[in-house]
Write a protein that holds these residues in place. Structure first.
Motif, PDB file in Angstrom:
ATOM      1  N   ALA A   1       0.844  -1.206   0.000  1.00 31.19           N
ATOM      2  CA  ALA A   1       0.000   0.000   0.000  1.00 31.19           C
ATOM      3  C   ALA A   1       0.876   1.252   0.000  1.00 31.19           C
ATOM      4  O   ALA A   1       0.548   2.259   0.604  1.00 31.19           O
ATOM      5  CB  ALA A   1      -0.904  -0.011   1.238  1.00 31.19           C
TER       6      ALA A   1
ATOM      7  N   TYR B   1       1.677   5.653  -5.049  1.00 34.37           N
ATOM      8  CA  TYR B   1       1.289   7.061  -4.985  1.00 34.37           C
ATOM      9  C   TYR B   1      -0.178   7.304  -5.354  1.00 34.37           C
ATOM     10  O   TYR B   1      -0.705   8.370  -5.089  1.00 34.37           O
ATOM     11  CB  TYR B   1       2.169   7.889  -5.925  1.00 34.37           C
ATOM     12  CG  TYR B   1       3.603   7.987  -5.472  1.00 34.37           C
ATOM     13  CD1 TYR B   1       3.912   8.499  -4.211  1.00 34.37           C
ATOM     14  CD2 TYR B   1       4.651   7.568  -6.297  1.00 34.37           C
ATOM     15  CE1 TYR B   1       5.233   8.594  -3.792  1.00 34.37           C
ATOM     16  CE2 TYR B   1       5.967   7.661  -5.882  1.00 34.37           C
ATOM     17  CZ  TYR B   1       6.254   8.177  -4.631  1.00 34.37           C
ATOM     18  OH  TYR B   1       7.549   8.266  -4.216  1.00 34.37           O
TER      19      TYR B   1
ATOM     20  N   THR C   1      -1.548   7.898  -8.268  1.00 37.78           N
ATOM     21  CA  THR C   1      -1.560   9.139  -9.062  1.00 37.78           C
ATOM     22  C   THR C   1      -2.862   9.328  -9.857  1.00 37.78           C
ATOM     23  O   THR C   1      -3.217  10.452 -10.172  1.00 37.78           O
ATOM     24  CB  THR C   1      -0.381   9.160 -10.055  1.00 37.78           C
ATOM     25  OG1 THR C   1      -0.405   7.944 -10.813  1.00 37.78           O
ATOM     26  CG2 THR C   1       0.949   9.287  -9.333  1.00 37.78           C
TER      27      THR C   1
ATOM     28  N   LYS D   1      -4.397   6.093  -1.136  1.00 39.80           N
ATOM     29  CA  LYS D   1      -5.489   5.587  -1.988  1.00 39.80           C
ATOM     30  C   LYS D   1      -6.288   4.514  -1.252  1.00 39.80           C
ATOM     31  O   LYS D   1      -7.513   4.435  -1.373  1.00 39.80           O
ATOM     32  CB  LYS D   1      -4.859   5.010  -3.267  1.00 39.80           C
ATOM     33  CG  LYS D   1      -5.794   4.261  -4.157  1.00 39.80           C
ATOM     34  CD  LYS D   1      -5.176   3.967  -5.502  1.00 39.80           C
ATOM     35  CE  LYS D   1      -4.166   2.842  -5.474  1.00 39.80           C
ATOM     36  NZ  LYS D   1      -3.697   2.459  -6.824  1.00 39.80           N
TER      37      LYS D   1
ATOM     38  N   CYS E   1       9.610   1.126  -6.115  1.00 38.65           N
ATOM     39  CA  CYS E   1      10.223   0.419  -7.249  1.00 38.65           C
ATOM     40  C   CYS E   1       9.322  -0.697  -7.762  1.00 38.65           C
ATOM     41  O   CYS E   1       9.803  -1.695  -8.298  1.00 38.65           O
ATOM     42  CB  CYS E   1      11.570  -0.153  -6.833  1.00 38.65           C
ATOM     43  SG  CYS E   1      12.718   1.103  -6.316  1.00 38.65           S
ATOM     44  N   GLY E   2       8.021  -0.569  -7.564  1.00 39.39           N
ATOM     45  CA  GLY E   2       7.096  -1.527  -8.149  1.00 39.39           C
ATOM     46  C   GLY E   2       6.537  -2.535  -7.163  1.00 39.39           C
ATOM     47  O   GLY E   2       7.017  -2.670  -6.032  1.00 39.39           O
TER      48      GLY E   2
ATOM     49  N   ALA F   1       7.730  -4.004  -3.539  1.00 41.88           N
ATOM     50  CA  ALA F   1       6.902  -3.838  -2.332  1.00 41.88           C
ATOM     51  C   ALA F   1       6.737  -5.192  -1.627  1.00 41.88           C
ATOM     52  O   ALA F   1       6.814  -5.276  -0.400  1.00 41.88           O
ATOM     53  CB  ALA F   1       5.534  -3.253  -2.706  1.00 41.88           C
TER      54      ALA F   1
HETATM   55  P1  UTP Z   1      -0.776   0.479  -8.723  1.00 36.57           P
HETATM   56  O1  UTP Z   1       0.173   0.812  -9.810  1.00 36.57           O
HETATM   57  O2  UTP Z   1      -2.152   0.114  -9.072  1.00 36.57           O
HETATM   58  O3  UTP Z   1      -0.906   1.651  -7.667  1.00 36.57           O
HETATM   59  O4  UTP Z   1      -0.090  -0.609  -7.815  1.00 36.57           O
HETATM   60  P2  UTP Z   1      -0.381   3.107  -7.659  1.00 36.57           P
HETATM   61  O5  UTP Z   1       0.976   3.201  -8.251  1.00 36.57           O
HETATM   62  O6  UTP Z   1      -0.527   3.563  -6.258  1.00 36.57           O
HETATM   63  O7  UTP Z   1      -1.511   3.839  -8.536  1.00 36.57           O
HETATM   64  P3  UTP Z   1      -1.410   4.840  -9.769  1.00 36.57           P
HETATM   65  O8  UTP Z   1      -1.217   3.959 -10.973  1.00 36.57           O
HETATM   66  O9  UTP Z   1      -0.277   5.801  -9.525  1.00 36.57           O
HETATM   67  O10 UTP Z   1      -2.750   5.520  -9.763  1.00 36.57           O
HETATM   68  C1  UTP Z   1      -0.800  -1.733  -7.303  1.00 36.57           C
HETATM   69  C2  UTP Z   1      -0.612  -1.848  -5.819  1.00 36.57           C
HETATM   70  O11 UTP Z   1       0.762  -1.976  -5.480  1.00 36.57           O
HETATM   71  C3  UTP Z   1       1.141  -1.002  -4.529  1.00 36.57           C
HETATM   72  C4  UTP Z   1       0.103   0.120  -4.633  1.00 36.57           C
HETATM   73  O12 UTP Z   1      -0.035   0.789  -3.394  1.00 36.57           O
HETATM   74  C5  UTP Z   1      -1.156  -0.645  -5.040  1.00 36.57           C
HETATM   75  O13 UTP Z   1      -1.813  -1.173  -3.906  1.00 36.57           O
HETATM   76  N1  UTP Z   1       2.526  -0.551  -4.823  1.00 36.57           N
HETATM   77  C6  UTP Z   1       2.867  -0.256  -6.088  1.00 36.57           C
HETATM   78  C7  UTP Z   1       3.431  -0.453  -3.795  1.00 36.57           C
HETATM   79  O14 UTP Z   1       3.121  -0.725  -2.614  1.00 36.57           O
HETATM   80  N2  UTP Z   1       4.704  -0.050  -4.086  1.00 36.57           N
HETATM   81  C8  UTP Z   1       5.092   0.251  -5.351  1.00 36.57           C
HETATM   82  O15 UTP Z   1       6.279   0.604  -5.553  1.00 36.57           O
HETATM   83  C9  UTP Z   1       4.148   0.152  -6.377  1.00 36.57           C
END
Ligand code: UTP
Length: 287
Positions: free
Chosen positions: A9, A12, A14, A25, A106-107, A111
């Motif tokens: 979680a 960002y 975005t 979010k 970093c994705g 995470a």
């Molecule tokens: P998403 O790409 O859907 O979430 O990642 P995001 O980056 O928060 O949303 P946008 O695209 O900018 O609107 C899927 C899940 O992985 C987590 C996010 O919090 C989300 O629950 N995540 C993603 C991480 O915890 N760390 C990261 O580096 C990337």
């Protein structure tokens, strides 16, 4: 068995700016309940009682939500508003909550690797709270835990999506070994339009065996410089076995504005309005 659930979680969010500038979010409410609480309740329903949350900067409200708020509770004690806190109180008492910070975004793969310290050496589940899953009979995570008991390997939840949407997902292909269960032979993250190996898209529910961590440590960053869980899972699939479960139930992509609105309307009509609790406070539902 599967006792821990990891919630990445730290993203960002975005697509929901400016709402997510200072609010996670995962704390955005579907009617009167934050997204992450739906995910935690789904995990509890699957028999899981240790919630491991990967957070980032400015995500304190996530921790506060799963904690007591003495001032507020004192203020509403004895009034009919107390009932509005019943569900979250039950959730807090049914599970433990631990947190770790992801230092750089970093994705998803990164995470999950960050969460290793919290989940330890056993197989564990992963919930992406922005995918809201609802099924009245048995929640999606519970369906997957049942399968894990039988097959003891990593499992991803998949859903059929229209061909013109496959580029938004990790997409699998594989052989159907029993009804709605596939043995994965290929997996592509966000394939270019027209190149997806099937229309079975991975959604935000996973069961992962702990060898995933070593694979993730050696996974080179893929698309957008991010460590992709899909790449690590493909290696697991090639070296051993990964299953894909076409789950029963509804899934809303609450990371997108359209999905968020759809989920809100659905939950308002099918959960909130049909609740028999005093002043419709309860959103109790099987996931
Ligand atoms: P998403 O790409 O859907 O979430 O990642 P995001 O980056 O928060 O949303 P946008 O695209 O900018 O609107 C899927 C899940 O992985 C987590 C996010 O919090 C989300 O629950 N995540 C993603 C991480 O915890 N760390 C990261 O580096 C990337």
């Amino acid at each position: 068995m599967i006792k821990k659930c990891l919630f990445p979680a730290a993203g960002y969010g975005t697509r929901f700016l400016p709402a997510t500038k200072s609010m996670p979010k995962e704390m955005m409410p579907i009617v009167n309940k934050p997204l992450i609480e739906y995910g935690v309740d789904e995990a509890i329903q699957a028999g899981i009682n240790a919630m491991c949350i990967v957070t980032g900067r400015g995500k304190y409200s996530l921790m506060d939500h799963f904690d007591k708020n003495y001032e507020l509770e004192h203020q509403i004690r004895g009034t009919n508003k107390e009932a509005l806190l019943e569900d979250i109180r039950a959730t807090i008492y049914a599970a433990s909550f631990t947190y770790i910070r992801q230092k750089e975004m970093c994705g998803l793969g990164h995470a999950i690797l960050t969460g290793q310290e919290l989940v330890g050496d056993d197989a564990f589940s992963v919930v992406l709270a922005d995918d809201l899953c609802i099924n009245q009979e048995q929640g999606v995570l519970a369906q997957m835990v049942t399968l894990y008991k039988q097959f003891r390997c990593s499992i991803v939840a998949v859903e059929e999506v229209p061909e013109n949407e496959t580029h938004k997902y990790g997409v699998i292909s594989g052989q159907e070994i029993k009804h709605d269960l596939f043995r994965v032979d290929n997996m592509v993250e966000k394939p270019e339009l027209g190149t997806a190996p099937s229309n079975l898209a991975i959604i935000g529910r996973y069961i992962l065996t702990p060898d995933i961590f070593e694979i993730l440590e050696h996974t080179v960053p893929g698309k957008n410089g991010e460590i992709q869980i899909t790449d690590a899972l493909l290696k697991q699939a090639k070296d051993g076995c990964v299953l894909a479960h076409k789950f029963k139930g509804k899934r809303f992509d609450c990371g997108s504005v359209e999905g968020f609105i759809e989920a809100t309307n659905y939950c308002y009509e099918n959960i909130y309005l049909t609740s028999d609790a005093p002043n419709q406070s309860h959103t109790t539902v099987k996931y």
